[in-house]
Scaffold this motif. Structure first.
Motif, PDB file in Angstrom:
ATOM      1  N   GLU A  51       8.714  58.088 103.622  1.00 38.37           N
ATOM      2  CA  GLU A  51       8.707  56.625 103.559  1.00 38.37           C
ATOM      3  C   GLU A  51       8.395  56.149 102.147  1.00 38.37           C
ATOM      4  N   LEU A  52       7.476  56.834 101.471  1.00 41.15           N
ATOM      5  CA  LEU A  52       7.135  56.465 100.097  1.00 41.15           C
ATOM      6  C   LEU A  52       8.345  56.611  99.174  1.00 41.15           C
ATOM      7  N   ALA A  53       9.129  57.650  99.369  1.00 44.01           N
ATOM      8  CA  ALA A  53      10.315  57.850  98.539  1.00 44.01           C
ATOM      9  C   ALA A  53      11.292  56.682  98.711  1.00 44.01           C
ATOM     10  N   ILE A  54      11.479  56.239  99.937  1.00 43.24           N
ATOM     11  CA  ILE A  54      12.381  55.115 100.216  1.00 43.24           C
ATOM     12  C   ILE A  54      11.828  53.829  99.614  1.00 43.24           C
ATOM     13  N   VAL A  55      10.543  53.580  99.836  1.00 44.47           N
ATOM     14  CA  VAL A  55       9.915  52.363  99.319  1.00 44.47           C
ATOM     15  C   VAL A  55       9.952  52.357  97.797  1.00 44.47           C
ATOM     16  N   ASP A  56       9.723  53.521  97.186  1.00 47.27           N
ATOM     17  CA  ASP A  56       9.719  53.615  95.727  1.00 47.27           C
ATOM     18  C   ASP A  56      11.081  53.264  95.140  1.00 47.27           C
ATOM     19  N   SER A  57      12.145  53.816  95.705  1.00 48.88           N
ATOM     20  CA  SER A  57      13.475  53.534  95.172  1.00 48.88           C
ATOM     21  C   SER A  57      13.860  52.070  95.418  1.00 48.88           C
ATOM     22  N   THR A  58      13.486  51.530  96.576  1.00 50.72           N
ATOM     23  CA  THR A  58      13.759  50.121  96.866  1.00 50.72           C
ATOM     24  C   THR A  58      12.976  49.220  95.918  1.00 50.72           C
ATOM     25  N   LEU A  59      11.726  49.572  95.681  1.00 45.89           N
ATOM     26  CA  LEU A  59      10.888  48.793  94.768  1.00 45.89           C
ATOM     27  C   LEU A  59      11.481  48.761  93.365  1.00 45.89           C
ATOM     28  N   GLU A  60      11.934  49.890  92.881  1.00 40.90           N
ATOM     29  CA  GLU A  60      12.526  49.937  91.545  1.00 40.90           C
ATOM     30  C   GLU A  60      13.776  49.062  91.469  1.00 40.90           C
ATOM     31  N   ALA A  61      14.610  49.089  92.511  1.00 40.33           N
ATOM     32  CA  ALA A  61      15.824  48.266  92.530  1.00 40.33           C
ATOM     33  C   ALA A  61      15.474  46.780  92.558  1.00 40.33           C
ATOM     34  N   VAL A  62      14.471  46.417  93.347  1.00 41.90           N
ATOM     35  CA  VAL A  62      14.063  45.007  93.434  1.00 41.90           C
ATOM     36  C   VAL A  62      13.437  44.547  92.117  1.00 41.90           C
ATOM     37  N   LYS A  63      12.687  45.420  91.455  1.00 42.48           N
ATOM     38  CA  LYS A  63      12.113  45.056  90.153  1.00 42.48           C
ATOM     39  C   LYS A  63      13.214  44.736  89.141  1.00 42.48           C
ATOM     40  N   VAL A  64      14.241  45.557  89.106  1.00 46.52           N
ATOM     41  CA  VAL A  64      15.363  45.326  88.189  1.00 46.52           C
ATOM     42  C   VAL A  64      16.057  44.015  88.533  1.00 46.52           C
ATOM     43  N   GLU A  65      16.327  43.818  89.820  1.00 49.66           N
ATOM     44  CA  GLU A  65      16.992  42.587  90.263  1.00 49.66           C
ATOM     45  C   GLU A  65      16.150  41.366  89.928  1.00 49.66           C
ATOM     46  N   TYR A  66      14.825  41.469  90.116  1.00 48.41           N
ATOM     47  CA  TYR A  66      13.918  40.359  89.806  1.00 48.41           C
ATOM     48  C   TYR A  66      13.961  40.023  88.319  1.00 48.41           C
ATOM     49  N   GLU A  67      13.892  41.035  87.487  1.00 47.51           N
ATOM     50  CA  GLU A  67      13.899  40.795  86.037  1.00 47.51           C
ATOM     51  C   GLU A  67      15.209  40.154  85.592  1.00 47.51           C
ATOM     52  N   GLN A  68      16.322  40.602  86.155  1.00 41.00           N
ATOM     53  CA  GLN A  68      17.620  40.001  85.818  1.00 41.00           C
ATOM     54  C   GLN A  68      17.669  38.539  86.263  1.00 41.00           C
ATOM     55  N   LYS A  69      17.226  38.283  87.470  1.00 36.82           N
ATOM     56  CA  LYS A  69      17.226  36.911  88.000  1.00 36.82           C
ATOM     57  C   LYS A  69      16.276  36.033  87.200  1.00 36.82           C
ATOM     58  N   LYS A  70      15.138  36.587  86.820  1.00 39.51           N
ATOM     59  CA  LYS A  70      14.154  35.826  86.050  1.00 39.51           C
ATOM     60  C   LYS A  70      14.748  35.418  84.701  1.00 39.51           C
ATOM     61  N   ALA A  71      15.427  36.348  84.053  1.00 40.15           N
ATOM     62  CA  ALA A  71      16.048  36.033  82.756  1.00 40.15           C
ATOM     63  C   ALA A  71      17.107  34.945  82.928  1.00 40.15           C
ATOM     64  N   GLU A  72      17.904  35.043  83.985  1.00 40.85           N
ATOM     65  CA  GLU A  72      18.934  34.043  84.254  1.00 40.85           C
ATOM     66  C   GLU A  72      18.317  32.672  84.508  1.00 40.85           C
ATOM     67  N   VAL A  73      17.273  32.628  85.320  1.00 38.13           N
ATOM     68  CA  VAL A  73      16.602  31.359  85.632  1.00 38.13           C
ATOM     69  C   VAL A  73      15.956  30.773  84.373  1.00 38.13           C
ATOM     70  N   GLU A  74      15.367  31.609  83.548  1.00 37.74           N
ATOM     71  CA  GLU A  74      14.763  31.120  82.298  1.00 37.74           C
ATOM     72  C   GLU A  74      15.824  30.490  81.388  1.00 37.74           C
ATOM     73  N   ARG A  75      16.999  31.097  81.329  1.00 40.60           N
ATOM     74  CA  ARG A  75      18.089  30.523  80.532  1.00 40.60           C
ATOM     75  C   ARG A  75      18.503  29.161  81.095  1.00 40.60           C
ATOM     76  N   HIS A  76      18.598  29.086  82.411  1.00 41.33           N
ATOM     77  CA  HIS A  76      18.984  27.824  83.044  1.00 41.33           C
ATOM     78  C   HIS A  76      17.894  26.768  82.895  1.00 41.33           C
ATOM     79  N   ARG A  77      16.639  27.171  82.931  1.00 42.40           N
ATOM     80  CA  ARG A  77      15.529  26.227  82.716  1.00 42.40           C
ATOM     81  C   ARG A  77      15.589  25.650  81.305  1.00 42.40           C
ATOM     82  N   ALA A  78      15.831  26.541  80.355  1.00 43.62           N
ATOM     83  CA  ALA A  78      15.905  26.097  78.962  1.00 43.62           C
ATOM     84  C   ALA A  78      17.061  25.108  78.772  1.00 43.62           C
ATOM     85  N   ALA A  79      18.151  25.318  79.497  1.00 43.48           N
ATOM     86  CA  ALA A  79      19.304  24.424  79.402  1.00 43.48           C
ATOM     87  C   ALA A  79      19.182  23.250  80.374  1.00 43.48           C
TER      88      ALA A  79
END
Length: 122
Positions: A51-79
């Motif tokens: 279960e830890l292996a599954i959660v770990d890989s899912t967590l890493e994918a969500v972290k990447v997705e979050y950072e990408q979305k955060k950067a996109e939202v920050e760009r839109h906020r600035a604009a």
């Protein structure tokens, strides 16, 4: 040897034999329980590791997705073009990331605890 003495001796022997059988039976029960505990710990450890292996890989994918979305939202906020949906999606990704992080920590602690208990019994 009279009859009374014979019956007393016979009763004492019967009591001693019964007590000896009970001790052996109890030892067997204790050993069976120890073995069952060991098997339960092994299977729980394996399940938690999987279960830890599954959660770990899912967590890493969500972290990447979050950072990408955060950067996109920050760009839109600035604009000044950020939408409520984008902000909500970012918040939901953050909650999912935090939930997975808590689950990851809990599973790590569970694995550590099981290993500690196994070391104590060995």
């Amino acid at each position: 040897m009279n009859k009374r003495h014979f019956f007393y001796t016979l009763a004492v022997v019967a009591i001693l034999l019964t007590a000896a059988c009970d001790n052996h039976s109890r030892r067997n029960e204790i050993e069976q329980r120890k073995e069952a505990l060991k098997q339960h710990q092994d299977s729980s450890l394996m399940a938690a590791q999987q279960e830890l292996a599954i959660v770990d890989s899912t967590l890493e994918a969500v972290k990447v997705e979050y950072e990408q979305k955060k950067a996109e939202v920050e760009r839109h906020r600035a604009a000044l073009t950020a939408t409520a949906e984008e902000l909500t999606e970012l918040t939901m990704l953050g909650l999912r990331r935090d939930s997975l992080q808590a689950q990851w920590s809990l599973l790590g602690a569970k694995i550590k605890y099981i290993r500690q208990k196994q070391a104590e019994t060995n």
